[in-house]
Design an enzyme around this catalytic site. Structure first.
Site, short mmCIF file in Angstrom:
data_model
loop_
_atom_site.label_atom_id
_atom_site.label_comp_id
_atom_site.label_asym_id
_atom_site.label_seq_id
_atom_site.Cartn_x
_atom_site.Cartn_y
_atom_site.Cartn_z
N ASP A 171 27.16 54.95 34.15
CA ASP A 171 28.04 55.81 33.71
C ASP A 171 28.27 55.33 32.22
O ASP A 171 28.56 54.22 31.99
CB ASP A 171 29.45 55.93 34.29
CG ASP A 171 30.33 56.86 33.60
OD1 ASP A 171 30.42 57.13 32.75
OD2 ASP A 171 31.06 57.41 34.67
N HIS A 202 27.03 59.56 34.19
CA HIS A 202 28.33 60.47 34.29
C HIS A 202 28.06 61.86 34.45
O HIS A 202 26.86 62.44 33.71
CB HIS A 202 29.04 60.30 33.05
CG HIS A 202 30.27 60.71 32.82
ND1 HIS A 202 31.47 60.08 33.17
CD2 HIS A 202 30.70 61.97 32.25
CE1 HIS A 202 32.30 60.75 33.05
NE2 HIS A 202 32.28 61.90 32.60
#
Length: 233
Positions: A171, A202
């Site tokens: 992420d 993400h």
């Protein structure tokens, strides 16, 4: 399944719109679906429809209504992404939580409601799903790649209902150290389950986007549905 736009009175005054997807069968329970930073766009409506098709009454409130009602953006478009971050910078999180409380109440009081309502949120909505666990009495909550949770762990003692965190190992908005902080801060809470997905970034569940990763998205989706069935019915 049917869909409509409904108007919800805000607890702090005023009112806001929300997308409501209703199953053709008797609803199992309700889900407050919490938008990403791009607003209530086609992707969020499709997720709502998918939940409704398996029997949930799903409400997607327009949380940007104080800034720009009805905004719908594409995260993959550079200019629109920049605008999304601009809106997020102006967004008042506490007011957003109050709007989610109003949404929770709306679903609980809706005709044919079972009374049980949970939340599912993505990105900034993943952070708000965490706040749903710490600041409301929602029956179960699911956070997908929630941001800034590491900075709000002081609230974790207020979690009294089951919570899932789906975390992306790569992420770009939640650093490895932040992920470690979250895992360490929540590891002793039996109500919290953390799933970490290796090799994805993400937005891995954002269908149709460059970040989408089918295998991880389907695994997270299956886990979410099993969790909701267990705790909401």
């Amino acid at each position: 399944m049917t869909t409509q736009t409904v108007t919800i009175p805000a607890l702090l005054g005023g009112s806001f719109n929300a997308y409501l997807a209703t199953p053709s069968t008797q609803p199992r329970a309700g889900i407050v679906l919490i938008q990403e930073i791009v607003g209530v766009n086609q992707n969020m409506r499709q997720i709502a429809n998918d939940f409704a098709k398996v029997g949930y009454q799903v409400l997607v409130p327009d949380l940007y209504w104080r800034l720009e009602p009805g905004v719908q953006l594409d995260f993959d478009d550079e200019k629109q992404r920049a605008k999304a971050f601009e809106l997020l910078g102006e967004f008042d999180w506490d007011s957003g939580v109050e709007d989610l409380k109003a949404s929770l109440s709306f679903l609980r009081q809706y005709p044919s409601s079972t009374g049980k309502v949970g939340s599912v949120g993505f990105c900034s909505g993943g952070k708000l799903a965490y706040f749903m666990a710490t600041r409301t009495d929602a029956d179960a909550n699911v956070s997908y790649y929630g941001v800034d949770i590491d900075r709000n762990l002081a609230e974790a003692t207020k979690i009294h209902k089951p919570l899932i965190l789906h975390m992306s190992a790569n992420d770009e908005y939640v650093s490895p150290s932040a992920q470690t902080t979250i895992q360490q801060g929540l590891k002793d809470n039996p109500l919290v389950t953390i799933y970490r997905y290796e090799g994805v970034s993400h937005g891995f569940s954002r269908a149709g986007s460059s970040a989408y990763r089918k295998e991880a998205a389907e695994l997270a989706g299956d886990r979410t549905l099993a969790f909701l069935k267990q705790h909401l019915g």
